[in-house]
Design a protein around this motif. Structure first.
Motif, PDB file in Angstrom:
ATOM      1  N   GLU A 138       0.857  -1.195   0.000  1.00 50.76           N
ATOM      2  CA  GLU A 138       0.000   0.000   0.000  1.00 50.76           C
ATOM      3  C   GLU A 138       0.887   1.236   0.000  1.00 50.76           C
ATOM      4  OE1 GLU A 138      -3.277   0.239  -0.239  1.00 50.76           O
ATOM      5  OE2 GLU A 138      -4.054  -1.735   0.336  1.00 50.76           O
ATOM      6  N   GLN A 167      -6.026  -6.089   1.890  1.00 50.10           N
ATOM      7  CA  GLN A 167      -6.372  -6.079   0.469  1.00 50.10           C
ATOM      8  C   GLN A 167      -6.481  -7.473  -0.151  1.00 50.10           C
ATOM      9  OE1 GLN A 167      -7.337  -3.441  -1.226  1.00 50.10           O
ATOM     10  NE2 GLN A 167      -7.734  -4.716  -3.012  1.00 50.10           N
ATOM     11  N   LYS A 207      -9.153  -9.763   1.386  1.00 50.05           N
ATOM     12  CA  LYS A 207     -10.563  -9.483   1.052  1.00 50.05           C
ATOM     13  C   LYS A 207     -10.851  -9.920  -0.365  1.00 50.05           C
ATOM     14  CE  LYS A 207     -10.320  -4.455   0.174  1.00 50.05           C
ATOM     15  NZ  LYS A 207     -11.016  -3.184   0.411  1.00 50.05           N
ATOM     16  N   ARG A 214       1.097   0.893   9.155  1.00 49.50           N
ATOM     17  CA  ARG A 214       1.993   1.432   8.138  1.00 49.50           C
ATOM     18  C   ARG A 214       3.098   2.198   8.838  1.00 49.50           C
ATOM     19  NH1 ARG A 214      -2.588   3.094   3.489  1.00 49.50           N
ATOM     20  NH2 ARG A 214      -3.615   1.060   3.663  1.00 49.50           N
ATOM     21  N   GLN A 236      -9.466   0.964   9.594  1.00 46.94           N
ATOM     22  CA  GLN A 236     -10.210   1.141   8.347  1.00 46.94           C
ATOM     23  C   GLN A 236     -11.548   0.427   8.442  1.00 46.94           C
ATOM     24  OE1 GLN A 236      -8.044  -0.397   4.973  1.00 46.94           O
ATOM     25  NE2 GLN A 236      -6.877   1.490   4.718  1.00 46.94           N
ATOM     26  N   ASP A 273     -13.151  -1.629   5.949  1.00 43.64           N
ATOM     27  CA  ASP A 273     -12.688  -2.243   4.714  1.00 43.64           C
ATOM     28  C   ASP A 273     -13.844  -3.058   4.141  1.00 43.64           C
ATOM     29  OD1 ASP A 273     -10.438  -2.782   3.014  1.00 43.64           O
ATOM     30  OD2 ASP A 273     -10.458  -4.830   3.783  1.00 43.64           O
ATOM     31  N   HIS A 323      -2.627   3.812  -7.022  1.00 46.62           N
ATOM     32  CA  HIS A 323      -3.381   3.314  -5.869  1.00 46.62           C
ATOM     33  C   HIS A 323      -2.671   2.081  -5.318  1.00 46.62           C
ATOM     34  CE1 HIS A 323      -6.812   3.193  -3.323  1.00 46.62           C
ATOM     35  NE2 HIS A 323      -7.290   2.068  -3.804  1.00 46.62           N
ATOM     36  N   HIS A 324      -2.940   0.921  -5.865  1.00 45.30           N
ATOM     37  CA  HIS A 324      -2.139  -0.273  -5.595  1.00 45.30           C
ATOM     38  C   HIS A 324      -2.226  -1.187  -6.808  1.00 45.30           C
ATOM     39  CE1 HIS A 324      -5.918  -2.189  -4.742  1.00 45.30           C
ATOM     40  NE2 HIS A 324      -6.111  -1.517  -3.638  1.00 45.30           N
ATOM     41  N   SER A 355     -11.027   5.265  -0.190  1.00 52.77           N
ATOM     42  CA  SER A 355     -10.358   5.053  -1.456  1.00 52.77           C
ATOM     43  C   SER A 355     -10.549   3.604  -1.849  1.00 52.77           C
ATOM     44  CB  SER A 355      -8.874   5.373  -1.251  1.00 52.77           C
ATOM     45  OG  SER A 355      -8.195   5.260  -2.456  1.00 52.77           O
ATOM     46  N   GLY A 356     -10.870   3.372  -3.099  1.00 54.96           N
ATOM     47  CA  GLY A 356     -11.086   1.991  -3.508  1.00 54.96           C
ATOM     48  C   GLY A 356     -11.043   1.840  -5.003  1.00 54.96           C
ATOM     49  N   SER A 357     -11.361   0.640  -5.467  1.00 51.49           N
ATOM     50  CA  SER A 357     -11.301   0.391  -6.905  1.00 51.49           C
ATOM     51  C   SER A 357     -12.004  -0.898  -7.267  1.00 51.49           C
ATOM     52  CB  SER A 357      -9.838   0.303  -7.368  1.00 51.49           C
ATOM     53  OG  SER A 357      -9.160  -0.735  -6.694  1.00 51.49           O
ATOM     54  N   ARG A 414     -11.250  -4.314  -9.051  1.00 55.66           N
ATOM     55  CA  ARG A 414      -9.962  -5.019  -9.062  1.00 55.66           C
ATOM     56  C   ARG A 414      -9.759  -5.792 -10.358  1.00 55.66           C
ATOM     57  NH1 ARG A 414      -9.435  -2.099  -4.390  1.00 55.66           N
ATOM     58  NH2 ARG A 414     -10.956  -2.795  -2.865  1.00 55.66           N
ATOM     59  N   GLY A 448     -14.029  -2.891  -4.288  1.00 54.34           N
ATOM     60  CA  GLY A 448     -14.300  -2.503  -2.901  1.00 54.34           C
ATOM     61  C   GLY A 448     -13.687  -1.167  -2.567  1.00 54.34           C
ATOM     62  N   ALA A 505     -11.925   1.189   1.085  1.00 50.41           N
ATOM     63  CA  ALA A 505     -11.649   1.274   2.517  1.00 50.41           C
ATOM     64  C   ALA A 505     -11.811   2.724   2.967  1.00 50.41           C
ATOM     65  CB  ALA A 505     -10.244   0.775   2.829  1.00 50.41           C
TER      66      ALA A 505
HETATM   67  N1  ASP Z   1      -6.612  -1.428   0.333  1.00 51.92           N
HETATM   68  C1  ASP Z   1      -6.895  -0.080  -0.035  1.00 51.92           C
HETATM   69  C2  ASP Z   1      -6.300   0.883   0.951  1.00 51.92           C
HETATM   70  O1  ASP Z   1      -6.023   0.522   2.090  1.00 51.92           O
HETATM   71  C3  ASP Z   1      -8.346   0.209  -0.089  1.00 51.92           C
HETATM   72  C4  ASP Z   1      -9.017  -0.485  -1.225  1.00 51.92           C
HETATM   73  O2  ASP Z   1      -8.513  -0.467  -2.356  1.00 51.92           O
HETATM   74  O3  ASP Z   1     -10.101  -1.040  -0.974  1.00 51.92           O
HETATM   75  O4  ASP Z   1      -6.111   2.038   0.632  1.00 51.92           O
END
Ligand code: ASP
Length: 571
Positions: free
Chosen positions: A163, A187, A190, A209, A223, A225, A434-435, A471-473, A475, A516, A518
């Motif tokens: 992250e 992440q 889930k 973190r 979070q 989540d 994002h990730h 923040s989310g997306s 996947r 999803g 978070a």
């Molecule tokens: N895992 C992401 C975050 O912690 C949130 C997500 O993409 O659902 O920012």
């Protein structure tokens, strides 16, 4: 033992025998008669004690007595109509002189507050904050439960989840030389859960973190989540999330949020507000006035525009009277963003500008018209790379609006920021914005091979009053695409297998499309509580240096513990 609640006694209780227990909030000894404000979790009530044992603030006592109407009522207390004549008083526990006052305004240093957190948390404001947090969590669970979500716990001892922060590592005793990582987020778990048939997952979960701390950061934070199966487009998720957000605001602080929420593409947020988390409670939108300068009249600006740059303009209400000194300060702030300087137009009695005679009166009034500025206003202009010009003005926008009290404090402005780029420029290679598990937009897939910087993501942030709340997306749910993204990020096949092999395999056994988000729960509660640090809504937070003054963590450990783990400290 049966006891009554201090804060619940009212007129109707007059004449009743009660037993109360709590903390001595305040004492007034009038010689022969002592008034005590007694506090328990329900509130405060006044006691009248004759021939009392000497009592100090925060002593814990139990009394038996009779409720009676007060001669002079105290309208500032819900129990202000009555008092309790104490017939028996038992001291259950004594309190030493206090390092911080529970009853009075005025606080000692944060270090002292955290060291004596059990006293600090007794203060009404902290009691209110923790209860508000509880109410928010209850609302979240109620709403999501009704929507068919299942709360599932995921491991705390796990592998690194990227992250963008450093991991907290935990050495393994049984497998020496190996380490668990505390989750930066759940992440991958889930995503595996929705693949496991939990179509709607959520968790109120601690994440870790290891970052340098700022006012709104904690090394461990919470979070909300969540993740849902069978989603391919952010719009399929938004109604549910908006319903959740508005329910939580209503149930927790009684605020109604108008739905649906506006959607603002990332590029527009940057262009108009100079930020990907714009504060939309007020206007002062940044305008693009490049076209006015493209064909002259100012060589410098024309060159910027010709080179792909932009001229952006920020209206400042009532700013026409700003002095040269004040303008120089604003310019200094813009220079901090790497701009050579700022130009300005003052719409005073006469229209004046930093351009002198080089720019015509028509152009100046066109600038005013495009920014919506009126007589009495100031317009600040920045020329440079489009994002740089906008970001610099975006900062000034926030600063000046705060200074001019233009930000309505009773408004809640929520919006979705969408269409983020999938990648950003890292050190010599691309990084995920994002990730790495975020899906590209379908129509941008052809750019993946040719020009990844053009690819937009199915990614969204929920911003509230200029703060990123969630923040989310959507996947990636196909192994090949996930592997392609890893390659673009410079994660080779072997590294991908080592770090994410377990996850890539899960994608090969029937992974539904999913997505999803978070929410930063601490931040959300902070905002609803009207606080400006998340430390005010976390029972036992760390200081900005990551320390816990209450327990003195982090702390050295015994030699023996290290030996068992096969660890030796460098001198
Ligand atoms: N895992 C992401 C975050 O912690 C949130 C997500 O993409 O659902 O920012």
């Amino acid at each position: 033992m049966q006891r009554d609640k201090c804060g619940e006694l009212r007129r109707e209780a007059a004449g009743r025998k009660v037993v109360l227990a709590g903390w001595v909030h305040r004492v007034r000894d009038l010689g022969g008669i002592t008034f005590v404000d007694l506090r328990d979790a329900s509130g405060i009530v006044q006691l009248v004690l004759r021939n009392a044992a000497h009592l100090s603030r925060e002593d814990v006592i139990r009394i038996a007595g009779t409720v009676r109407l007060r001669e002079a009522r105290n309208p500032s207390l819900p129990t202000g109509d009555i008092e309790v004549e104490a017939e028996e008083v038992e001291v259950l526990s004594r309190a030493k002189p206090l390092p911080l006052s529970v009853a009075e305004e005025g606080l000692p240093s944060e270090e002292t507050r955290l060291r004596y957190r059990y006293l600090d948390l007794r203060r009404p404001q902290m009691q209110r904050n923790l209860r508000l947090r509880h109410r928010a969590c209850m609302a979240i669970r109620t709403y999501l439960d009704r929507e068919g979500f299942v709360e599932v716990e995921t491991p705390m001892l796990t592998r690194s989840t990227p992250e963008g922060a450093r991991d907290f590592l935990v050495p393994s005793r049984l497998a020496r030389g190996t380490f668990y990582a505390l989750p930066q987020s759940p992440q991958l778990f889930k995503q595996i859960l929705v693949t496991s048939g939990i179509e709607r997952y959520f968790q109120i979960v601690r994440c870790f973190r290891d970052e340098d701390l700022r006012a709104d950061r904690q090394p461990e934070f919470t979070q909300l989540d969540l993740e849902m199966a069978f989603l391919e487009d952010p719009e399929e998720l938004f109604p549910l999330l908006e319903g959740l957000a508005s329910y939580v605001f209503r149930e927790t602080i009684g605020v109604e949020i108008a739905l649906p929420l506006p959607r603002l593409p990332y590029a527009e947020a940057i262009a108009h507000y100079g930020s990907d988390k714009p504060d939309l409670r007020f206007g002062m939108e940044i305008a693009d006035v490049s076209s006015l300068f493209a064909a002259g009249p100012l060589r410098l600006f024309a060159e910027v525009v010709a080179g792909g740059g932009a001229v952006r303009a920020l209206p400042v209400p009532g700013g026409a009277g700003r002095s040269r000194g004040e303008l120089a300060k604003l310019e200094e702030a813009a220079q901090g963003h790497g701009l050579p300087g700022l130009a300005w137009v003052k719409l005073g009695e006469a229209v004046t500008s930093s351009f002198g005679k080089h720019v015509s009166a028509e152009t100046l009034s066109a600038i005013a018209a495009q920014t919506g500025a009126h007589r009495g206003d100031l317009v600040l202009l920045a020329a440079g790379r489009p994002e740089v010009a906008s970001t610099a003005l975006g900062d000034l926008r926030l600063r000046l609006a705060a200074e001019l009290s233009l930000i309505p404090q009773d408004r809640w402005a929520l919006a979705w920021i969408v269409d983020f780029p999938l990648f950003k420029e890292g050190e010599g290679r691309l990084e995920s914005e994002h990730h790495p598990f975020t899906s590209p937009r379908d129509e941008d897939l052809p750019f993946l091979a040719r020009d990844p910087s053009k690819v937009r993501a199915k990614c969204y942030d929920l911003v509230v009053n200029g703060i990123e709340l969630a923040s989310g997306s959507i996947r990636i749910h196909r192994r090949e695409l996930q592997e392609q993204i890893f390659r673009i990020l410079g994660i080779g096949e072997e590294e991908a297998e080592r770090r994410f092999g377990f996850f890539l395999r899960a994608l090969e056994y029937g992974a539904p499309p999913h997505g999803g988000i978070a929410f930063g729960l601490d931040r959300w509660v902070m905002m609803m509580a009207g606080e400006d640090s998340i430390r005010e809504v976390i029972a036992f937070p760390k200081t900005t240096t990551g320390a816990c003054p209450l327990t003195d963590a982090p702390a050295p450990v015994d030699e023996g513990q290290l030996r068992e783990l096969g660890l030796r400290l460098e001198p």
